[in-house]
Design a protein around this motif. Structure first.
Motif, mmCIF file in Angstrom:
data_model
loop_
_atom_site.group_PDB
_atom_site.id
_atom_site.type_symbol
_atom_site.label_atom_id
_atom_site.label_comp_id
_atom_site.label_asym_id
_atom_site.label_seq_id
_atom_site.Cartn_x
_atom_site.Cartn_y
_atom_site.Cartn_z
ATOM 1 N N ALA A 57 7.193 37.261 28.576
ATOM 2 C CA ALA A 57 7.440 36.987 30.268
ATOM 3 C C ALA A 57 8.036 37.973 30.912
ATOM 4 C CB ALA A 57 8.769 35.823 29.980
ATOM 5 N N THR A 58 7.819 38.290 32.222
ATOM 6 C CA THR A 58 8.102 39.534 32.809
ATOM 7 C C THR A 58 9.406 39.301 33.322
ATOM 8 O OG1 THR A 58 7.329 38.539 34.837
ATOM 9 C CG2 THR A 58 5.755 40.110 33.809
ATOM 10 N N ASP A 59 9.871 38.157 33.343
ATOM 11 C CA ASP A 59 11.532 37.533 33.492
ATOM 12 C C ASP A 59 11.795 36.974 32.493
ATOM 13 O OD1 ASP A 59 13.855 36.778 34.464
ATOM 14 O OD2 ASP A 59 13.235 36.051 36.284
ATOM 15 N N PRO A 60 12.660 37.411 31.414
ATOM 16 C CA PRO A 60 12.880 36.431 30.595
ATOM 17 C C PRO A 60 13.904 35.354 30.769
ATOM 18 C CG PRO A 60 12.861 38.836 29.763
ATOM 19 C CD PRO A 60 12.768 38.781 31.400
ATOM 20 N N ALA A 61 14.554 35.459 31.763
ATOM 21 C CA ALA A 61 15.680 34.339 32.229
ATOM 22 C C ALA A 61 14.653 32.848 32.409
ATOM 23 C CB ALA A 61 16.092 34.602 33.579
ATOM 24 N N LYS A 62 13.283 33.124 32.835
ATOM 25 C CA LYS A 62 12.440 32.061 33.098
ATOM 26 C C LYS A 62 12.120 31.244 32.094
ATOM 27 C CE LYS A 62 10.494 33.443 37.372
ATOM 28 N NZ LYS A 62 10.701 32.429 38.466
ATOM 29 N N LEU A 63 12.402 31.525 30.965
ATOM 30 C CA LEU A 63 12.197 30.948 29.485
ATOM 31 C C LEU A 63 13.413 30.176 29.117
ATOM 32 C CD1 LEU A 63 10.482 33.869 27.463
ATOM 33 C CD2 LEU A 63 9.443 31.974 28.896
ATOM 34 N N VAL A 64 14.537 30.262 29.676
ATOM 35 C CA VAL A 64 15.757 29.600 29.454
ATOM 36 C C VAL A 64 15.771 28.244 29.718
ATOM 37 C CG1 VAL A 64 18.241 29.390 29.636
ATOM 38 C CG2 VAL A 64 17.185 31.473 29.631
ATOM 39 N N GLY A 65 15.879 27.379 28.681
ATOM 40 C CA GLY A 65 15.765 25.851 29.143
ATOM 41 C C GLY A 65 14.506 25.207 28.907
ATOM 42 N N LEU A 66 13.625 26.123 28.323
ATOM 43 C CA LEU A 66 12.081 25.584 27.951
ATOM 44 C C LEU A 66 12.210 25.176 26.246
ATOM 45 C CD1 LEU A 66 9.842 27.902 29.637
ATOM 46 C CD2 LEU A 66 10.203 25.463 30.465
ATOM 47 N N ALA A 67 11.345 24.286 26.125
ATOM 48 C CA ALA A 67 11.214 23.787 24.733
ATOM 49 C C ALA A 67 9.969 23.290 24.389
ATOM 50 C CB ALA A 67 12.201 22.570 24.556
ATOM 51 N N GLU A 68 9.505 23.397 23.208
ATOM 52 C CA GLU A 68 8.314 22.840 22.485
ATOM 53 C C GLU A 68 7.753 21.472 23.009
ATOM 54 O OE1 GLU A 68 5.999 21.935 18.303
ATOM 55 O OE2 GLU A 68 7.904 22.737 18.259
ATOM 56 N N GLY A 69 6.747 21.478 23.760
ATOM 57 C CA GLY A 69 6.355 20.277 24.382
ATOM 58 C C GLY A 69 6.356 20.195 25.856
ATOM 59 N N ASP A 70 7.203 20.877 26.188
ATOM 60 C CA ASP A 70 7.445 20.968 27.846
ATOM 61 C C ASP A 70 5.982 21.149 28.465
ATOM 62 O OD1 ASP A 70 10.126 20.411 27.708
ATOM 63 O OD2 ASP A 70 10.685 22.552 28.248
ATOM 64 N N ALA A 71 5.645 20.329 29.545
ATOM 65 C CA ALA A 71 4.605 20.568 30.470
ATOM 66 C C ALA A 71 5.171 21.778 31.643
ATOM 67 C CB ALA A 71 4.231 19.372 30.902
ATOM 68 N N ILE A 72 4.156 22.622 31.718
ATOM 69 C CA ILE A 72 4.673 23.761 32.759
ATOM 70 C C ILE A 72 3.323 24.081 33.484
ATOM 71 C CG2 ILE A 72 6.613 24.637 31.469
ATOM 72 C CD1 ILE A 72 4.654 27.263 31.046
ATOM 73 N N GLU A 73 3.431 24.854 34.531
ATOM 74 C CA GLU A 73 2.334 25.535 35.151
ATOM 75 C C GLU A 73 2.990 27.090 35.314
ATOM 76 O OE1 GLU A 73 0.397 23.911 38.568
ATOM 77 O OE2 GLU A 73 1.809 21.993 38.413
ATOM 78 N N PHE A 74 2.255 27.785 35.165
ATOM 79 C CA PHE A 74 2.428 29.304 35.137
ATOM 80 C C PHE A 74 1.443 30.066 35.838
ATOM 81 C CE2 PHE A 74 -0.422 28.891 31.758
ATOM 82 C CZ PHE A 74 -0.858 30.156 31.389
ATOM 83 N N VAL A 75 1.786 31.355 36.092
ATOM 84 C CA VAL A 75 0.837 32.346 36.825
ATOM 85 C C VAL A 75 1.114 33.742 35.722
ATOM 86 C CG1 VAL A 75 0.941 33.915 38.659
ATOM 87 C CG2 VAL A 75 1.854 31.767 39.491
ATOM 88 N N ALA A 76 -0.270 33.849 35.296
ATOM 89 C CA ALA A 76 -0.424 34.789 33.966
ATOM 90 C C ALA A 76 -1.024 36.155 34.810
ATOM 91 C CB ALA A 76 -1.564 34.065 33.208
ATOM 92 N N GLY A 77 -1.009 37.122 34.046
ATOM 93 C CA GLY A 77 -1.451 38.686 34.553
ATOM 94 C C GLY A 77 -1.652 39.451 33.139
ATOM 95 N N ASN A 78 -2.432 40.656 33.518
ATOM 96 C CA ASN A 78 -2.711 41.437 32.624
ATOM 97 C C ASN A 78 -1.964 42.751 33.010
ATOM 98 O OD1 ASN A 78 -3.656 43.600 30.958
ATOM 99 N ND2 ASN A 78 -5.610 42.569 30.857
ATOM 100 N N GLU A 79 -0.899 43.195 32.284
ATOM 101 C CA GLU A 79 0.012 44.078 32.434
ATOM 102 C C GLU A 79 -0.394 45.536 31.288
ATOM 103 O OE1 GLU A 79 4.444 43.921 32.782
ATOM 104 O OE2 GLU A 79 3.835 43.340 34.718
ATOM 105 N N ASN A 80 -0.909 46.415 31.720
ATOM 106 C CA ASN A 80 -1.161 47.425 30.881
ATOM 107 C C ASN A 80 -1.690 46.822 29.436
ATOM 108 O OD1 ASN A 80 -0.021 49.602 32.588
ATOM 109 N ND2 ASN A 80 2.036 48.566 32.082
ATOM 110 N N GLY A 81 -2.701 45.835 29.715
ATOM 111 C CA GLY A 81 -3.551 45.319 28.451
ATOM 112 C C GLY A 81 -2.676 44.212 27.680
ATOM 113 N N GLN A 82 -1.476 44.043 28.329
ATOM 114 C CA GLN A 82 -0.723 42.834 27.669
ATOM 115 C C GLN A 82 -0.606 41.736 28.515
ATOM 116 O OE1 GLN A 82 3.478 43.845 26.920
ATOM 117 N NE2 GLN A 82 3.630 42.453 25.260
ATOM 118 N N MET A 83 -0.847 40.395 28.142
ATOM 119 C CA MET A 83 -1.021 39.269 28.817
ATOM 120 C C MET A 83 0.516 38.731 29.056
ATOM 121 S SD MET A 83 -4.152 39.055 29.490
ATOM 122 C CE MET A 83 -3.839 37.634 30.450
#
Length: 99
Positions: free
Chosen positions: A65-91
């Motif tokens: 995550a480019t912003d770790p704060a966005k992961l707070v409150g997420l749990a296994e099984g949650d349905a999400i939508e996300f914007v992905a990217g390739n940053e210096n070869g890392q997804m």
């Protein structure tokens, strides 16, 4: 060198630098299911649909995550939508929202 040639060369260099400096981020939201969240390492495992902008088929994989704060409150099984990217070869996950 003539002024017109200098302007054209400067424009070409600026355009080339823009492509090098810009990370490869998808511009579309992709649906996914959260499989695991590691807030300490800022990592999220997602079972995601195909990401056409990055020419990536549907799969389960780990993203940083480019912003770790966005992961707070997420749990296994949650349905999400996300914007992905390739940053210096890392997804990476640039942005996400719960459904």
């Amino acid at each position: 060198m003539g002024i017109l040639r200098q302007i054209i060369c400067a424009a070409a260099i600026a355009t080339s630098l823009a492509f090098v400096a810009t990370p490869g981020f998808a511009e579309t939201w992709t649906k996914a299911e959260v499989k695991a969240v590691d807030t300490e390492e800022a990592k999220i495992t997602l079972k995601h649909e195909a990401i056409a902008d990055l020419d990536m088929p549907a799969m389960t994989m780990v993203f940083r995550a480019t912003d770790p704060a966005k992961l707070v409150g997420l749990a296994e099984g949650d349905a999400i939508e996300f914007v992905a990217g390739n940053e210096n070869g890392q997804m990476v996950v640039k942005d996400l929202k719960k459904n």
